[in-house]
Each structure stands twice: as structure tokens, then as C-alpha cells.
Motif scaffolding. Structure first.
Motif, PDB file in Angstrom:
ATOM      1  N   VAL A 186      11.143   1.885  -0.783  1.00 13.24           N
ATOM      2  CA  VAL A 186      11.010   2.358   0.642  1.00 13.24           C
ATOM      3  C   VAL A 186      11.958   1.891   1.491  1.00 13.24           C
ATOM      4  O   VAL A 186      12.521   0.853   1.475  1.00 13.24           O
ATOM      5  N   PRO A 187      12.616   2.944   2.278  1.00 14.32           N
ATOM      6  CA  PRO A 187      13.555   2.437   3.467  1.00 14.32           C
ATOM      7  C   PRO A 187      12.811   1.750   4.513  1.00 14.32           C
ATOM      8  O   PRO A 187      11.656   2.362   5.091  1.00 14.32           O
ATOM      9  N   VAL A 188      13.013   0.675   4.734  1.00 17.00           N
ATOM     10  CA  VAL A 188      12.261  -0.192   5.658  1.00 17.00           C
ATOM     11  C   VAL A 188      12.244   0.207   7.197  1.00 17.00           C
ATOM     12  O   VAL A 188      11.666   0.253   8.026  1.00 17.00           O
ATOM     13  N   GLN A 189      13.521   0.576   7.481  1.00 13.81           N
ATOM     14  CA  GLN A 189      13.965   0.785   9.114  1.00 13.81           C
ATOM     15  C   GLN A 189      13.152   1.897   9.469  1.00 13.81           C
ATOM     16  O   GLN A 189      12.621   1.759  10.595  1.00 13.81           O
ATOM     17  N   PRO A 190      13.010   3.216   8.796  1.00 14.29           N
ATOM     18  CA  PRO A 190      12.000   4.241   9.212  1.00 14.29           C
ATOM     19  C   PRO A 190      10.573   3.718   9.612  1.00 14.29           C
ATOM     20  O   PRO A 190       9.818   4.079  10.654  1.00 14.29           O
ATOM     21  N   ALA A 222       8.141  -1.490  -3.092  1.00 13.43           N
ATOM     22  CA  ALA A 222       6.623  -2.021  -2.518  1.00 13.43           C
ATOM     23  C   ALA A 222       6.076  -0.740  -1.988  1.00 13.43           C
ATOM     24  O   ALA A 222       6.443   0.559  -2.010  1.00 13.43           O
ATOM     25  N   ASP A 223       4.641  -1.151  -2.068  1.00 19.54           N
ATOM     26  CA  ASP A 223       3.835  -0.029  -1.360  1.00 19.54           C
ATOM     27  C   ASP A 223       4.001   0.216  -0.162  1.00 19.54           C
ATOM     28  O   ASP A 223       3.799  -0.712   0.765  1.00 19.54           O
ATOM     29  N   GLU A 307       1.732 -10.576  -1.388  1.00 23.42           N
ATOM     30  CA  GLU A 307       1.462 -11.413  -2.732  1.00 23.42           C
ATOM     31  C   GLU A 307       1.420 -10.161  -3.564  1.00 23.42           C
ATOM     32  O   GLU A 307       1.970 -10.085  -4.873  1.00 23.42           O
ATOM     33  N   ALA A 308       0.448  -9.134  -3.256  1.00 27.10           N
ATOM     34  CA  ALA A 308       0.240  -7.807  -4.204  1.00 27.10           C
ATOM     35  C   ALA A 308       1.486  -7.192  -4.562  1.00 27.10           C
ATOM     36  O   ALA A 308       1.743  -6.639  -5.545  1.00 27.10           O
ATOM     37  N   ASN A 309       2.532  -7.091  -3.750  1.00 24.46           N
ATOM     38  CA  ASN A 309       3.929  -6.562  -3.978  1.00 24.46           C
ATOM     39  C   ASN A 309       4.865  -7.414  -4.526  1.00 24.46           C
ATOM     40  O   ASN A 309       6.050  -7.120  -4.372  1.00 24.46           O
ATOM     41  N   GLY A 310       4.664  -8.527  -5.060  1.00 24.15           N
ATOM     42  CA  GLY A 310       5.495  -9.479  -5.497  1.00 24.15           C
ATOM     43  C   GLY A 310       6.285 -10.393  -4.558  1.00 24.15           C
ATOM     44  O   GLY A 310       7.277 -10.915  -5.033  1.00 24.15           O
TER      45      GLY A 310
END
Length: 336
Positions: A186-190, A222-223, A307-310
Motif C-alpha cells: 500500500v502506498p501510504v501517501q495517497p 498491510a490491509d 496489531e492485526a497487521n503485525g
């Protein structure tokens, strides 16, 4: 006279020889007697020794099986004791785990009861406001100014209710194990730009600046939906506790096997009691600087989805000096 002298001398010699012979015989007899006694004593000593050897052999023959049997009994007793000790330890650990689960279940049930109580109370308010507004519009009892003020209040209630229902649905899905994380790159900035655009009107109304301090190359494994829920709740909370002229900044930094995202605001911050409740994953509600309401579901979702995404979620704050909300995410499947 000479004959008599000779005779006496001869008798004297004979007697001396006889005496010597007798003494020799007596000595020989004594020697043989002593030798015989010594031989008998030797025989008796040998007999006693042989008898003692036989008795010792019998005792050893009896002692060996007895020692073997006692050794077996000791081995089985020690083994049984060790088995019982391990079983008791396992039972103790299981009992402790069951007690912890029972306590956690009780706390969860209490938490859910509290949340449902808050949700039912907070949903009732906007619905009653809508009913009152509809009645007033129907009877035309309101002036244009009053209607405008009432509509603004109703708008805030609707925004709050929409956020509440959205969080409630996400939270209910996670509690029922119906929402498993589906991680992907997942690219976080967008995602952050979409969230900031979503809250730009709310921030503009309170004169709060939204600052994107992320690098374009920031990625997470991540989700995406869960990341959006985390960011949406944190940005919304940050704006809620900001005053006019404050700012909300989203930044990130690389960490081992992942990234750390921070939402920083310059608002009123949180007190120590509120931070302790958040660390214990208890629902915490508070009014914002413009009397905005909250349910505490958003922070619970941030904990659970991170936590679900580690990753993990935590907060730092000082009353009157703003708040910093952190959550970490892996950047590859190996980091989960």
C-alpha cells in the motif's frame, strides 16, 4: 671303695642322661602338644572363616535382589513424582490461562456493555434532533436564523452519527472474527491525502491546518481498509482536540522491518488518566474543543487493526501541549 665311687659316679651319669632324655621327651611332647593345639586352632579358624564367607555370600545373595527391588521402587517413585509434578505444573498453567481468559472475557463483556450503552445513548440524540427538526419544519415555527443554526447543529450530529456507525460496523466485524487482515503493498501517501481531503472542510471550520509531511516513496504491507480506518480516526480525533490556529501533521520514519507513522497535533492534549485508559485498551470518551462528542471506539479500532497487521499502536501526550499518536506497519510479509 673305688668300686663304690665308680658305681655312684656311673649312677650319677645315668641319672643325668636319663633326666636329659626325660627333659627332651617332655620338650618334644610339649612341642607336639602345642603344634597340635595350633593346628586345631588353625582348623577352627579356617572353619569360622569359611562359615563367615558362606554367611556373607548368603547375605550378599539376599541383599542384591533387595537392593534391585528397592532401586526399581525408587525409580518408579521418582518417575511418578516427576510426572505428577509436570502434570501439576501443566494444570496450574492451564488454570492460570483459564483464569486470565475468564478475566479477559469478563472485561470484554463489560467493555461491550459500556460501548453498547454509549452507542444507544448517542444514536438516540441525533434521531431525536431529526424528529424535532421535522416537527418544527412541519409546523413552520422556526425563523430562518433559527433554522440555519439548527441545521448546523444537526449537521454536526449527522457527521458524528455517521462516524459512529462506521466505527461500530468495523468494530463489530473485528469482534466476530469476520474481518481478517488482507495485507498488500500500500502506498501510504495517497491514502493520507484522501483522508486529509475528507477532513479538509471540518478542519477549515475550526481553522486547523492539515500538514502532509510524508515522503512519496513510503510503502506498507498491510490491509488498506484498516489503514484508512486508523488514519481516519486519528485525524478526526486530532482535529477534535485542536483549537483555532492549531495544526495536525502526519509524518513517518523507517524502523526495523517496517515504518512508523505519527499523527501530531498542537491541541489541548490528554490527561494522564485518559492515557492510562487508552494503554489498557479501555474505551475513552471526551468532548472536543467545539463540544464534539466521541465514543472511544476509534482508539480501540486503532489498537486492534494495527496489531492485526503485525504492528502496534501507542500514544504520547501532555496536557495543554498536544498529542502524538503512533502506529507501526510492516513493509514486507517477513515483518508480519
Amino acid at each position: 671303695q673305688y668300686y663304690k665311687l665308680y658305681k655312684d659316679f656311673s649312677d650319677s651319669l645315668f641319672n643325668d642322661e636319663t633326666h636329659k632324655r626325660i627333659l627332651a621327651l617332655a620338650a618334644g611332647y610339649d612341642f607336639e602338644k602345642k603344634e597340635s593345639l595350633l593346628r586345631e586352632e588353625e582348623i577352627m579358624r579356617e572353619d569360622r572363616y569359611q562359615r563367615a564367607l558362606r554367611e556373607d555370600a548368603v547375605e550378599i545373595a539376599i541383599a542384591i535382589p533387595v537392593i534391585f527391588i528397592l532401586g526399581l521402587l525408587a525409580f518408579f517413585l521418582l518417575r511418578s513424582r516427576n510426572i505428577n509434578r509436570r502434570m501439576n505444573q501443566l494444570l496450574t498453567e492451564k488454570n492460570e490461562k483459564i483464569e486470565e481468559q475468564a478475566v479477559q472475557l469478563l472485561l470484554n463483556n463489560q467493555q461491550k456493555d459500556k460501548l453498547f450503552s454509549i452507542v444507544s445513548h448517542d444514536l438516540r440524540g441525533p434521531l431525536n434532533s431529526l424528529k424535532t427538526l421535522m416537527d418544527c419544519l412541519k409546523e413552520k415555527k422556526l425563523s430562518e436564523t433559527e433554522l440555519r443554526d439548527l441545521m448546523n447543529e444537526f449537521r454536526r450530529n449527522v457527521d458524528y452519527s455517521s462516524e459512529l456507525v462506521s466505527n461500530l460496523l468495523f468494530w463489530a466485524g473485528s469482534q466476530l472474527d469476520g474481518m481478517a487482515a488482507r495485507p498488500a503493498i500500500v502506498p501510504v501517501q495517497p491514502v493520507v491525502q484522501e483522508i486529509l481531503a475528507l477532513f479538509s472542510h471540518q478542519a477549515c471550520q475550526k481553522s486547523v491546518r492539515l500538514i502532509d509531511d510524508l515522503q512519496p516513496s513510503v510503502y506498507a504491507f498491510a490491509d488498506k481498509d484498516m489503514v484508512e480506518v486508523i488514519l481516519r480516526n486519528l485525524v478526526s480525533n486530532a482535529i477534535k482536540f485542536c483549537r483555532s490556529g492549531d495544526s495536525v501533521t502526519i509524518s513517518s520514519r523507517p524502523i526495523e522491518a517496517g515504518i512508523e507513522i505519527c499523527i501530531t497535533d498542537t491541541g489541548i492534549g490528554l490527561k494522564k488518566e485518559a492515557l492510562e485508559m487508552i494503554r489498557r485498551k479501555e474505551s475513552f470518551t471526551s468532548y472536543g474543543t467545539a463540544r464534539e462528542k466521541g465514543t472511544g471506539l476509534g482508539i480501540l479500532l486503532c489498537h486492534e487493526f494495527a496489531e492485526a497487521n503485525g504492528g502496534r499502536f501507542w500514544m504520547e501526550s501532555e496536557w495543554g501541549k498536544g498529542c502524538r499518536c503512533y502506529f507501526s506497519l510492516p513493509t514486507s510479509p517477513a515483518g508480519i
